[in-house]
Design a protein around this motif. Structure first.
Motif, PDB file in Angstrom:
ATOM      1  N   CYS A  54       0.834  -1.211   0.000  1.00 49.73           N
ATOM      2  CA  CYS A  54       0.000   0.000   0.000  1.00 49.73           C
ATOM      3  C   CYS A  54       0.865   1.255   0.000  1.00 49.73           C
ATOM      4  CB  CYS A  54      -0.917   0.006   1.220  1.00 49.73           C
ATOM      5  SG  CYS A  54      -1.970  -1.450   1.369  1.00 49.73           S
ATOM      6  N   ARG A  55       2.031   1.181   0.644  1.00 49.28           N
ATOM      7  CA  ARG A  55       2.901   2.358   0.743  1.00 49.28           C
ATOM      8  C   ARG A  55       3.596   2.672  -0.579  1.00 49.28           C
ATOM      9  NH1 ARG A  55       6.473   2.813   5.980  1.00 49.28           N
ATOM     10  NH2 ARG A  55       6.202   5.009   5.393  1.00 49.28           N
ATOM     11  N   MET A  56       3.547   1.738  -1.528  1.00 52.96           N
ATOM     12  CA  MET A  56       4.128   1.990  -2.844  1.00 52.96           C
ATOM     13  C   MET A  56       3.210   2.859  -3.698  1.00 52.96           C
ATOM     14  SD  MET A  56       5.764  -1.734  -3.715  1.00 52.96           S
ATOM     15  CE  MET A  56       6.784  -1.142  -5.077  1.00 52.96           C
ATOM     16  N   ASN A  57       1.940   2.985  -3.296  1.00 49.60           N
ATOM     17  CA  ASN A  57       0.987   3.826  -4.037  1.00 49.60           C
ATOM     18  C   ASN A  57       1.101   5.276  -3.578  1.00 49.60           C
ATOM     19  OD1 ASN A  57       0.012   1.484  -5.237  1.00 49.60           O
ATOM     20  ND2 ASN A  57      -1.623   1.240  -3.730  1.00 49.60           N
ATOM     21  N   GLU A  58       0.657   6.181  -4.457  1.00 47.51           N
ATOM     22  CA  GLU A  58       0.643   7.601  -4.085  1.00 47.51           C
ATOM     23  C   GLU A  58      -0.331   7.843  -2.937  1.00 47.51           C
ATOM     24  OE1 GLU A  58       1.095  11.524  -6.881  1.00 47.51           O
ATOM     25  OE2 GLU A  58       0.491   9.653  -7.826  1.00 47.51           O
ATOM     26  N   ASP A  59      -1.419   7.070  -2.939  1.00 47.07           N
ATOM     27  CA  ASP A  59      -2.425   7.132  -1.876  1.00 47.07           C
ATOM     28  C   ASP A  59      -2.535   5.738  -1.272  1.00 47.07           C
ATOM     29  OD1 ASP A  59      -4.584   7.356  -0.226  1.00 47.07           O
ATOM     30  OD2 ASP A  59      -6.046   7.801  -1.815  1.00 47.07           O
ATOM     31  N   THR A  60      -2.251   5.588   0.015  1.00 41.87           N
ATOM     32  CA  THR A  60      -2.238   4.261   0.630  1.00 41.87           C
ATOM     33  C   THR A  60      -3.646   3.718   0.864  1.00 41.87           C
ATOM     34  OG1 THR A  60      -2.227   5.135   2.893  1.00 41.87           O
ATOM     35  CG2 THR A  60      -0.077   4.766   1.836  1.00 41.87           C
ATOM     36  N   GLY A  61      -4.655   4.584   0.775  1.00 38.84           N
ATOM     37  CA  GLY A  61      -6.026   4.142   1.016  1.00 38.84           C
ATOM     38  C   GLY A  61      -6.389   4.088   2.488  1.00 38.84           C
ATOM     39  N   THR A  62      -5.439   4.480   3.362  1.00 42.58           N
ATOM     40  CA  THR A  62      -5.718   4.497   4.796  1.00 42.58           C
ATOM     41  C   THR A  62      -5.199   5.795   5.383  1.00 42.58           C
ATOM     42  OG1 THR A  62      -3.612   3.568   5.538  1.00 42.58           O
ATOM     43  CG2 THR A  62      -5.302   2.001   4.876  1.00 42.58           C
ATOM     44  N   ASP A  63      -5.667   6.111   6.576  1.00 41.66           N
ATOM     45  CA  ASP A  63      -5.221   7.346   7.217  1.00 41.66           C
ATOM     46  C   ASP A  63      -4.070   7.105   8.188  1.00 41.66           C
ATOM     47  OD1 ASP A  63      -6.682   5.917   9.021  1.00 41.66           O
ATOM     48  OD2 ASP A  63      -8.199   7.453   9.392  1.00 41.66           O
ATOM     49  N   TYR A  64      -3.681   5.849   8.392  1.00 41.09           N
ATOM     50  CA  TYR A  64      -2.635   5.560   9.381  1.00 41.09           C
ATOM     51  C   TYR A  64      -1.332   5.074   8.761  1.00 41.09           C
ATOM     52  CZ  TYR A  64      -4.148   0.711   8.742  1.00 41.09           C
ATOM     53  OH  TYR A  64      -4.464  -0.504   8.189  1.00 41.09           O
ATOM     54  N   ILE A  65      -1.299   4.913   7.438  1.00 43.89           N
ATOM     55  CA  ILE A  65      -0.067   4.519   6.747  1.00 43.89           C
ATOM     56  C   ILE A  65       0.245   5.585   5.712  1.00 43.89           C
ATOM     57  CG2 ILE A  65       1.053   2.802   5.268  1.00 43.89           C
ATOM     58  CD1 ILE A  65      -0.831   0.699   6.398  1.00 43.89           C
ATOM     59  N   THR A  66       1.461   6.127   5.761  1.00 43.55           N
ATOM     60  CA  THR A  66       1.849   7.160   4.801  1.00 43.55           C
ATOM     61  C   THR A  66       2.543   6.514   3.595  1.00 43.55           C
ATOM     62  OG1 THR A  66       3.943   7.460   5.969  1.00 43.55           O
ATOM     63  CG2 THR A  66       2.133   8.945   6.560  1.00 43.55           C
ATOM     64  N   PRO A  67       2.385   7.106   2.409  1.00 45.77           N
ATOM     65  CA  PRO A  67       3.047   6.539   1.232  1.00 45.77           C
ATOM     66  C   PRO A  67       4.546   6.811   1.246  1.00 45.77           C
ATOM     67  CG  PRO A  67       1.871   8.554   0.644  1.00 45.77           C
ATOM     68  CD  PRO A  67       1.555   8.278   2.088  1.00 45.77           C
ATOM     69  N   TRP A  68       5.303   5.885   0.672  1.00 50.58           N
ATOM     70  CA  TRP A  68       6.717   6.158   0.434  1.00 50.58           C
ATOM     71  C   TRP A  68       6.819   7.196  -0.675  1.00 50.58           C
ATOM     72  CZ3 TRP A  68       7.802   0.222   0.048  1.00 50.58           C
ATOM     73  CH2 TRP A  68       8.037  -0.285   1.331  1.00 50.58           C
ATOM     74  N   GLN A  69       7.847   8.031  -0.588  1.00 52.68           N
ATOM     75  CA  GLN A  69       8.041   9.084  -1.586  1.00 52.68           C
ATOM     76  C   GLN A  69       9.112   8.659  -2.600  1.00 52.68           C
ATOM     77  OE1 GLN A  69       5.996  11.782  -1.641  1.00 52.68           O
ATOM     78  NE2 GLN A  69       5.001  10.722   0.074  1.00 52.68           N
ATOM     79  N   LEU A  70       8.897   9.029  -3.853  1.00 53.42           N
ATOM     80  CA  LEU A  70       9.861   8.683  -4.903  1.00 53.42           C
ATOM     81  C   LEU A  70      11.239   9.258  -4.588  1.00 53.42           C
ATOM     82  CD1 LEU A  70       7.624   9.222  -8.069  1.00 53.42           C
ATOM     83  CD2 LEU A  70       8.488   7.040  -7.192  1.00 53.42           C
ATOM     84  N   SER A  71      12.256   8.446  -4.834  1.00 54.76           N
ATOM     85  CA  SER A  71      13.672   8.812  -4.621  1.00 54.76           C
ATOM     86  C   SER A  71      14.020   9.051  -3.158  1.00 54.76           C
ATOM     87  CB  SER A  71      14.060  10.042  -5.460  1.00 54.76           C
ATOM     88  OG  SER A  71      13.933   9.737  -6.827  1.00 54.76           O
ATOM     89  N   GLN A  72      13.104   8.657  -2.244  1.00 53.88           N
ATOM     90  CA  GLN A  72      13.388   8.761  -0.810  1.00 53.88           C
ATOM     91  C   GLN A  72      13.567   7.356  -0.236  1.00 53.88           C
ATOM     92  OE1 GLN A  72      13.742  11.812   0.905  1.00 53.88           O
ATOM     93  NE2 GLN A  72      13.698  12.539  -1.208  1.00 53.88           N
ATOM     94  N   VAL A  73      14.315   7.274   0.847  1.00 50.39           N
ATOM     95  CA  VAL A  73      14.566   5.979   1.471  1.00 50.39           C
ATOM     96  C   VAL A  73      13.249   5.373   1.964  1.00 50.39           C
ATOM     97  CG1 VAL A  73      15.039   6.970   3.766  1.00 50.39           C
ATOM     98  CG2 VAL A  73      16.038   4.759   3.137  1.00 50.39           C
ATOM     99  N   VAL A  74      13.083   4.064   1.731  1.00 51.76           N
ATOM    100  CA  VAL A  74      11.893   3.378   2.221  1.00 51.76           C
ATOM    101  C   VAL A  74      12.129   2.973   3.679  1.00 51.76           C
ATOM    102  CG1 VAL A  74      11.257   2.568  -0.075  1.00 51.76           C
ATOM    103  CG2 VAL A  74      12.624   1.085   1.397  1.00 51.76           C
ATOM    104  N   ASP A  75      11.047   2.732   4.418  1.00 55.96           N
ATOM    105  CA  ASP A  75      11.201   2.382   5.829  1.00 55.96           C
ATOM    106  C   ASP A  75      10.168   1.344   6.240  1.00 55.96           C
ATOM    107  OD1 ASP A  75       8.881   3.853   5.907  1.00 55.96           O
ATOM    108  OD2 ASP A  75       9.600   5.393   7.265  1.00 55.96           O
ATOM    109  N   GLY A  76      10.375   0.775   7.409  1.00 56.56           N
ATOM    110  CA  GLY A  76       9.478  -0.230   7.956  1.00 56.56           C
ATOM    111  C   GLY A  76      10.011  -0.678   9.304  1.00 56.56           C
ATOM    112  N   GLY A  77       9.524  -1.804   9.783  1.00 52.37           N
ATOM    113  CA  GLY A  77      10.007  -2.310  11.061  1.00 52.37           C
ATOM    114  C   GLY A  77      11.483  -2.681  10.993  1.00 52.37           C
TER     115      GLY A  77
END
Length: 359
Positions: A54-77
């Motif tokens: 979901c975070r790979m989309n421009e809009d994650t479809g939820t209010d509690y997960i933010t999308p990853w930004q292009l050319s920015q470092v990805v993150d997670g647990g």
């Protein structure tokens, strides 16, 4: 200091399957000095999870997960060890975790964004804090406690889809611990079916790729289904719901079969299945573990206790960066992510960046 990181190179589109080219690895300069309140950490383990799609989309479809930004470092647990600290409560050698850990070999972070973890809770298996003794374990435990309505001796039958995954493999065991008389798992390979019944205590397992799921479910659940821990959605869930009893409960954990499609979360049921749900008074509520933060600490202690007692069996699929990629440790991420999205993992999917914990 030069460090490696993974950034989002492109988006697959809401209806597309992720490919390796959606990510790229970069080398960046890490400053030599840290500011007050900051720590420099070395990454040990990184978590790979379905919600990341979901975070790979421009809009994650939820209010509690933010999308990853292009050319920015990805993150997670992530889990790491502190190499330098200017934070009052964190010292060199502490093990720390975060839900927003950058996919970077070493990183400077605000100490307030990190949580210290005690290796004794997992008998030194630090990666377990990203799985069964972490967020997936809490999701399974709290989800069953809050939405499963299971009581000891209630003689209920529970079905778990995605049963060999990070949440499913724990949820089935917890179902038994909390009082279910029968637990049935649904997964995608014969190997996983054997694992569920021989090691994880499931009473039966169904291979949805080979078996007639509806037929096998009737055989495995002769008294019907009282609790359904739903990790997948789609056709499998429709089949399970059609065999659920009156006043039964769906624990809506995930919908991985729908994550590459542009549909709302949770995806709506088909009219026929929705009619069954209403007619039989089956609860199907969105469950978000982040709404139960007051239960995290006792939950982790309970999971740790079950593990230490030998009751909770923990499975994980660890891709070892050191063995596989030499210096290109983080280039494993796309492969690990694709494998997890297509059921290649057993238990929690982890990428090991560094196992060396000495300083």
């Amino acid at each position: 200091m030069i460090v490696q990181r993974v950034v989002l190179n492109s988006r697959p589109g809401k209806n597309g399957n992720p490919v390796a080219e959606n990510f790229r690895m970069e080398e960046v300069y890490l400053p030599d000095n840290i500011n007050e309140g900051q720590v420099q950490v070395r990454t040990l383990y990184l978590s790979v999870d379905p919600y990341m799609r979901c975070r790979m989309n421009e809009d994650t479809g939820t209010d509690y997960i933010t999308p990853w930004q292009l050319s920015q470092v990805v993150d997670g647990g992530g889990i790491g060890i502190i190499e330098e600290s200017k934070h009052t409560n964190l010292t060199k050698g502490d093990f720390v975790t975060s839900f927003y850990w950058p996919w970077q070999t070493k990183v400077i972070l605000d100490g307030n964004s990190l949580e210290k973890v005690d290796p004794q809770l997992v008998d030194g298996h630090l990666s377990y804090f990203l799985g069964a003794i972490g967020m997936p374990g809490l999701t399974s435990l709290i989800g069953i406690q809050e939405k499963g309505h299971i009581t000891a001796g209630s003689n209920k039958t529970m079905v778990v889809s995605g049963a060999a995954g990070a949440c499913g493999s724990v949820a089935g065991q917890i179902g038994h611990f909390l009082g279910c008389s029968r637990v049935v798992g649904i997964c995608g390979t014969h190997e996983k079916c054997i694992l569920l019944t021989s090691e994880l205590g499931f009473d039966a397992a169904i291979n949805y790729k080979k078996d007639n799921v509806a037929e096998q479910l009737r055989e495995s659940c002769p008294a019907g289904v009282d609790v359904y821990f739903d990790n997948v959605g789609g056709n499998i869930s429709d089949t399970v719901i059609s065999q659920m009893n009156e006043n039964s409960h769906i624990i809506l954990c995930g919908q991985i079969s729908q994550y590459n499609k542009d549909v709302p979360y949770p995806p709506p049921l088909s009219p026929a299945i929705e009619a069954i749900q209403k007619e039989r008074n089956i609860t199907r509520e969105r469950f978000l573990v982040l709404n139960y933060k007051d239960k995290f600490e006792p939950g982790i202690l309970q999971l740790s206790q079950w593990f230490k007692e030998g009751k909770l069996k923990i499975k994980e699929t660890v891709i070892n960066g050191l063995e596989n990629m030499g210096d290109n440790l983080l280039s494993l991420f796309p492969a690990a992510f694709q494998s997890m999205m297509t059921g290649g993992n057993i238990g929690k999917q982890i990428v090991c960046i560094s196992e060396e914990i000495s300083l």
